[in-house]
Design an enzyme around this catalytic site. Sequence first.
Site, short mmCIF file in Angstrom:
data_model
loop_
_atom_site.label_atom_id
_atom_site.label_comp_id
_atom_site.label_asym_id
_atom_site.label_seq_id
_atom_site.Cartn_x
_atom_site.Cartn_y
_atom_site.Cartn_z
N GLU A 90 11.54 14.45 4.68
CA GLU A 90 11.80 15.08 3.34
C GLU A 90 11.96 13.95 2.34
O GLU A 90 11.22 14.23 1.09
CB GLU A 90 13.13 16.08 3.21
CG GLU A 90 12.86 16.94 4.20
CD GLU A 90 11.72 18.08 3.92
OE1 GLU A 90 11.52 18.20 2.48
OE2 GLU A 90 10.89 18.66 4.63
N SER A 487 47.33 63.01 37.73
CA SER A 487 48.90 62.72 38.33
C SER A 487 49.18 61.24 38.03
O SER A 487 50.32 60.94 38.09
CB SER A 487 48.81 62.96 40.00
OG SER A 487 48.51 64.43 40.21
#
Length: 835
Positions: A90, A487
């Site tokens: 770049e 239960s």
Amino acid sequence: MRLLVRFLGFLFAAGTVLFLVGVAAVAGLIWHFSKDLPDYSQLQDYEPPVMTRVHAADGALLGEYSKERRLYLPIQAVPKLVINAFLAAEDKNFYEHGGIDFSGMARAAVLYAQNIGTNRRPQGASTITQQVAKNFLLTNEVSFTRKIKEALLAMRIERTYSKDKILELYLNEIYLGLGAYGVAAASLVYFDKSVNELTVAEAAYLASLPKAPAALHPVRNRDRAIERRNYVIDRLLENGWIKQADADKARKDPLIVTNRSNGAHTFAGEYFAEEVRRDIFERYGEKKLYEGGLSVRATLDPKIQVMARKTMAAGIVNYDEAQGWRGAQSKLDISGDWGVKLADVKSLSDISPWRMAVVLEVSDQSARIGFQPSRELGGAVSKERQTGIITLEGVKWAKPTSGSTKGRTPTSLAQVLAPGDVIYADPLFKDGAPVEGQYRLRQLPEVSGAMVVMDPWTGRVLAMVGGFSFDQSQFNRATQAYRQPGSSFKPIVYSAALDNGYTPSTQVVDAPIEIDQGQGAGVWRPENFSSGKYQGPTTLRNALRLSLNTVTVRLAQDIGMPLISEYARRFGVYDELPNYLSYALGAGETTVMRMVTAYSMIANGGRRVKPTLIDRIQDRYGHTIFKHDARECRGCDAPVGWKNQPEPQLIDRREQVLDTMTAYQITSLMEGVVQGGTAIAVKEVGKPIAGKTGTTNEAKDAWFIGFSPDIVVGIYLGYDKPRPLGRGNAATGGHLAAPIARDFLKLALADKPAVPFKIPAGIKLVRVDAKTGMRAGPGDGGRTILEAFKPGTAPPDAYAAASPAVDPDGRPIYPQQPPPDADRNFFRPGTGGLY
């Protein structure tokens, strides 16, 4: 001569005027474009959207959440190789120019002149600083106006910030394709590596992407991507940043990328990760979750999670296969390339080692199947075609659910499969090892369920299974499914009784009972599971061991439903429990998470625990903003190093929701449930385990909640749209849920010593008759057990009898103790008699 001098003077004057006019014009332009330039000082406080990452207890990555997949890295953490790669691609003169590269601008101007009229996009000459100005402060508009503003901002940025700061902003902001922003996220997305692990070729490829990430896709445009990557490698070599040998090797490296998942990254952790995501969303909102860069340390133990997933899935599948073969998932035309057609059929991705397949050929003894091919990163179907064989051994379980052969074991593959059937299959095992090339038929189960594993001392959720497949259904049955616990709720009722005058040896009548519900509602006649069989007078221990409903109803009548409701609220099982006796039998709806939390309070001696899936949350700067462990640590802030100071102390101010001695008593009772009651299947674990099963009316839900001294596990099994699981004992919690818990606890406790439950101070162990609960005599022998009593509540050595009557065995018959006042719910110690 004079004319020449005059002419030269005129030229000088004209040139000076033109120069001044030019300078004025340039100054005017600069002034004009500078008027509305964005405020570049905001870069100093730059806080980009950063992904939130969730890690398991061992540091393994569990999940990532973001709108922009970005991990912010300070420039000091970016390797020199990566920095050089981006500079080579770049802006190789980045550290020399002042924000504008004039030589680059000249080259761009020449190319622009050459391309006039060709409709080609002008080539940019932007430096990294200019790109920072554009990406942060401007738009992507292609115009001279934007380029002028970009250049002006670049020069101002260069005067304000260091080169390293500018480069840091750039490397963290740029979009690099596949949803990745910044080099750290891109390194993970493309190569599943940290930036420090990247090779020269990989770093060069990432550096090639800023210009056109879509055009350099590693699969769709592989040749162009490799060409651009090699260009960056050449620039690295040209600038002297890599050696010739490194460049030669990098050019030859294939471009191989990893398709990184966006979902849970820990196997079998999908339900857990989603629950954590919901938690963070509720705490901090959407923006903080997806953009805040939070670091979350979850409580998940990956090893325990895998054990939980494995055993829960096996339990669900075993039950489902016992119901028979319901048929293929779908049908497929296998003419032509079946692989491409099969790839388009949606399959579940989180049920490995199961794989989707299509039946290609069928004979009596075998069927040839073709497996669903994978898709590459670009979406193209892999050209590889894998096949296998299903033998008769692999379909023995597949008994038809209808027709003339209903319920019969198949004698031919043709009775089960046909060409074109889309099915699931996994490797066939024999003697503990997979048989090469042979597979077993599978079907997606209709039944579902959930499992939660918790640390009872802290409330940390160690594992969570919310269903068979998260990919199939994201509904989390561990936290979102409200079902009747049956239960398994009884220990809460018994805890209330033991806290208020009852003892484990208190005898209560197990016999038919009728409850007038009033106002024309009729008479309620609760029954035990074994209808018509009753024990008569029985101790609380035996009543819980055998899960006797009539005893529980009588207890609820005696101590009162308002008290049971208060205990249920205290334990967090229900927010509000109606005052109906049926709710003492678990008729209310609750979740597995709530039940496991309640049992954790029993297991830890009665201390309140708050369930949590998160240990700690840190913001993007590393500051802790949430910590589950709220205990005060006295002495933890002492100077580093040992100077004979007192040891740090953790101050636990959590509420005591249940008396410590009561907690041990109910634990001891539930140990009896495992050793010789409805949960006897869990006895096989061979370690101290306490727990309780649960089965609802019509066997629509099967439960088991149990614990060792350091781990609690809760399991629920049932259909999402409730319907009976079966009939008789085969559909109970003891038959369906308890074996799953047994298999899990065998794995989870395999390397743990057999540590008994801790007996709290004050508890007195007394030898009593196992059946009657009375203090054992010299000749009682094998019928005796050690029972836990609170001070002053143990059975006396002798009873004062109203008459010298004896039972057939010669034991005295003692008069029944009168029940307490009907208006009172609290009893005096030692009043446990026959009620």
